[in-house]
Design an enzyme around this catalytic site. Structure first.
Site, short mmCIF file in Angstrom:
data_model
loop_
_atom_site.label_atom_id
_atom_site.label_comp_id
_atom_site.label_asym_id
_atom_site.label_seq_id
_atom_site.Cartn_x
_atom_site.Cartn_y
_atom_site.Cartn_z
N LEU A 162 -9.49 0.48 -19.70
CA LEU A 162 -9.96 1.79 -19.26
C LEU A 162 -9.81 1.95 -17.75
O LEU A 162 -9.25 2.93 -17.27
CB LEU A 162 -11.43 1.98 -19.67
CG LEU A 162 -12.12 3.25 -19.19
CD1 LEU A 162 -11.46 4.49 -19.82
CD2 LEU A 162 -13.61 3.22 -19.53
N GLU A 164 -8.89 2.04 -13.87
CA GLU A 164 -7.65 2.22 -13.12
C GLU A 164 -7.93 2.13 -11.62
O GLU A 164 -9.09 2.21 -11.19
CB GLU A 164 -7.02 3.57 -13.45
CG GLU A 164 -6.64 3.72 -14.91
CD GLU A 164 -5.97 5.07 -15.20
OE1 GLU A 164 -5.59 5.27 -16.35
OE2 GLU A 164 -5.84 5.89 -14.28
N ILE A 195 -8.78 -5.81 -16.06
CA ILE A 195 -8.82 -5.84 -17.53
C ILE A 195 -8.99 -7.28 -18.00
O ILE A 195 -8.10 -8.12 -17.84
CB ILE A 195 -7.55 -5.22 -18.14
CG1 ILE A 195 -7.31 -3.82 -17.57
CG2 ILE A 195 -7.66 -5.20 -19.66
CD1 ILE A 195 -8.47 -2.87 -17.74
N GLU A 401 -18.81 -2.42 -16.60
CA GLU A 401 -19.28 -1.59 -17.72
C GLU A 401 -20.27 -0.53 -17.25
O GLU A 401 -21.27 -0.23 -17.91
CB GLU A 401 -19.88 -2.47 -18.83
CG GLU A 401 -18.82 -3.33 -19.49
CD GLU A 401 -19.27 -3.93 -20.81
OE1 GLU A 401 -20.09 -3.32 -21.51
OE2 GLU A 401 -18.77 -5.01 -21.14
N ASN A 404 -24.41 -0.07 -11.74
CA ASN A 404 -25.81 0.26 -11.96
C ASN A 404 -26.26 1.51 -11.22
O ASN A 404 -27.09 2.28 -11.72
CB ASN A 404 -26.70 -0.93 -11.59
CG ASN A 404 -26.68 -2.01 -12.66
OD1 ASN A 404 -25.97 -1.90 -13.65
ND2 ASN A 404 -27.46 -3.06 -12.46
N ASP A 405 -25.74 1.74 -10.02
CA ASP A 405 -26.11 2.97 -9.30
C ASP A 405 -25.64 4.20 -10.07
O ASP A 405 -26.36 5.21 -10.15
CB ASP A 405 -25.51 2.97 -7.90
CG ASP A 405 -26.26 2.05 -6.95
OD1 ASP A 405 -27.36 1.60 -7.32
OD2 ASP A 405 -25.75 1.80 -5.84
#
Length: 587
Positions: A162, A164, A195, A401, A404-405
């Protein structure tokens, strides 16, 4: 699944159907039927989970995490062994050679993996939490039959492409593009970075922009390694997770057949977000496993290590760190498994809960490993011990993933959205027309009184926890009022108030964790009584009292803070490009 009820005989408005427990908190609603009783694992599945965990414990005895780090990869023999154990296909249906576990069962196994080696858990998490999760969730029967058996057993490996160079947390603005061809295939061009499993994966769930019905949308494609035009690029040299094969990937006119389109063209972004929601809860429960392993290391060390004629364990400041570790871990574990229980019950929207677990879990683990290393003293700084490797490995967890901010802003803004819709009638209120606004305000306040908002409380708890349940009810009312004030004051500008996003998100996290702890311990008190559950009750008291203090502080700072001065200092530093307060006073 949703929480529903009909109107009560006394005319009290019935709770509205809700798809998300956490989102309802922003509206001042507490749907206790969604969180009581605390979820319990299926006995047959729990037996199988214990078998897998026992096999992983045996596997850990022969696994060398330093050897994997030096080799920069988890060996093929190791992956084959994990495949035999069943750790590569935890939620794949048993008829497709997987274990068929629920979300809770999956999380329990990942706890064990995270305790063995953070890198190992990441490689396996990339493979199944996000790598082939899209096939399991959105794949056609043919796609599932074609790929899942090999992926579940480790005969093949998966990745998730996902991110980039120009689209990290802002995943919507991908630059990669897929163009439909006359034969129904898609021609893919673009570049990905960071990745995991990049050069090792046999199938990569890959996302790109596309045109559907004349509109610019997104598409999810299953790209197979070895496809002409697919190029594995340079490997990123990272601080930690050094056995994770993290790569740049390039797509040069890669032709993807129509049978490799995941879901419908145009649904790619929705698919990506659904997959990441699952990956985030995995990071939360993985953090629980990592924290447990660190706590065990710390307990053994402070019991054995003597200073000043006594064990370190006798020192009050050491006990303070251990008490914090245990109590916060109890709260995090309770919240994560409340969330997996909601998922297993079929709650349709767990996006906020998943994000909260990811943020709370990964940040707790980072602080936890620092405190564990501090307790280990100089020994913790040596590479011969586990602490420094774990510290390097887990530092990325609050970043990937969903940084957090960014997730904090997501939690706050997504949670406030239905509240903003509820308050839409107040949108034109201005101080220049107090009389004209009065009727709207009276109507709004009257509706709140009639619905009991501000007095709603958590229901279903054991009576021994009544004090904490009442406190949570007050906090939910304060959350609602605080967010309503933010929306009235900032209106559309609320999207730019990141400091408030953090306060709101952290308050929601602590409220949700308290509810999870109350539900969990209520179940124990009901089953075992106060005598046998006294220790858990003691931990619950400490966690809830501290979490309540954090909630009050965050909500109070929605109105009383030094944000303007803090941001002014930052802007000054940005203009000058350096620290400008040297004692020497140099230019």
């Amino acid at each position: 699944m949703a929480s529903t009820a009909t109107s009560a005989d006394d005319g009290t408005p019935a709770p509205q159907a809700v798809s998300s427990f956490a989102k309802s908190l922003f509206l001042g609603e507490i749907h206790g039927d969604m969180v009581f009783p605390y979820p319990r694992p299926d006995e047959e599945e729990e037996r199988r989970v214990r078998g897998i965990v026992a096999a992983l414990d045996e596997f850990a005895g022969g696994y060398d995490e330093r050897e994997a780090e030096d080799a920069r990869w988890i060996s093929e023999e190791t992956l084959a062994r994990l495949g035999e154990i069943g750790a590569l296909g935890l939620y794949v249906p048993r008829e497709l050679e997987g274990q068929g576990l629920s979300q809770t069962g999956y999380a329990r196994v990942f706890e064990a993996l995270a305790g063995i080696d953070p890198t190992l858990s990441v490689v396996l998490g990339v493979h199944q939490s996000i790598g082939y999760k899209g096939i399991a969730l959105f794949g056609t029967p043919e796609q599932r039959t074609r790929w899942l058996p090999d992926l579940a057993t480790g005969r093949k490996l998966a990745a998730f492409a996902l991110t980039e160079p120009g689209a990290g947390s802002d995943a919507w603005n991908l630059a990669s593009r897929a163009v439909r061809q006359p034969d129904g295939s898609w021609l893919l061009n673009g570049e990905k970075r960071y990745i995991g499993n990049g050069s090792r994966a046999d199938v990569l769930t890959t996302f790109a922009r596309c045109e559907v019905g004349g509109k610019d949308r997104h598409i999810a494609l299953l790209v197979e390694s070895g496809t002409p035009g697919f190029e594995v690029g340079e490997r990123h040299d990272t601080m930690g997770l050094r056995a994770n094969d993290l790569r740049q990937l390039y797509f040069h006119d890669v032709r993807v057949p129509p049978e490799n389109v995941l879901g419908e063209p145009g649904d790619g972004f929705k698919i990506a977000m659904a997959i990441l929601n699952n990956g985030r809860i995995g990071l939360g429960t993985g953090s629980v496993g990592g924290a447990k392993a660190l706590l065990n290391l710390s307990l053994a060390h402070v019991a054995d290590r003597h200073q000043f004629g006594a064990p370190l364990a006798d020192l009050e400041l050491v006990q303070e760190k251990l008490g914090w570790m245990v109590s916060y871990l109890f709260g995090l574990e309770s919240m994560c498994y409340l969330t997996t229980g909601l998922i297993d019950r079929g709650v349709s929207d767990y996006s906020l809960e998943s994000a909260v677990c990811k943020v709370a879990g990964t940040e707790f683990l980072w602080y936890h490993v620092n405190r564990a290393l501090q307790l280990a003293g100089g020994e913790g700084y040596l590479r011969t011990n586990r602490y420094e490797k774990i510290l390097r490995d887990v530092r990325i967890f609050p970043i990937f993933e969903g940084a957090n901010d960014v997730l904090r802003s997501y939690v706050a803004l997504t949670g406030m959205k239905p509240l903003g819709e509820q308050l839409s009638g107040l949108g034109n209120i201005g101080l220049n027309d107090p009389i004209g606004s009065l009727g709207v305000l009276v109507e709004y306040v009257g509706a709140r009184v009639r619905s009991g908002l501000g007095h709603e409380r958590l229901r279903g708890n054991h009576e021994e926890l009544e004090r904490h349940a009442n406190a949570v009810g007050d906090q939910v009312a304060e959350l609602h009022d605080g967010c309503a004030n933010l929306l009235r004051h900032h209106r559309r500008e609320i999207v730019h108030r990141g400091l408030h996003h953090k306060r709101v998100s952290d308050a929601v996290s602590d409220i949700l964790a308290q509810i999870a702890v109350i539900s969990r311990v209520s179940g124990l008190l009901d089953d075992q009584g106060l005598d046998l559950s006294g220790q858990e009750r003691h931990v619950a008291d400490v966690f809830c009292e501290r979490a309540a203090c954090r909630v009050r502080r965050n909500l109070r700072q929605l109105e009383h803070n030094d944000d303007e001065r803090t941001t002014a200092i930052a802007r000054l530093a940005l203009r000058q490009g350096r620290y400008s307060f040297d004692l020497a006073g140099g230019a």
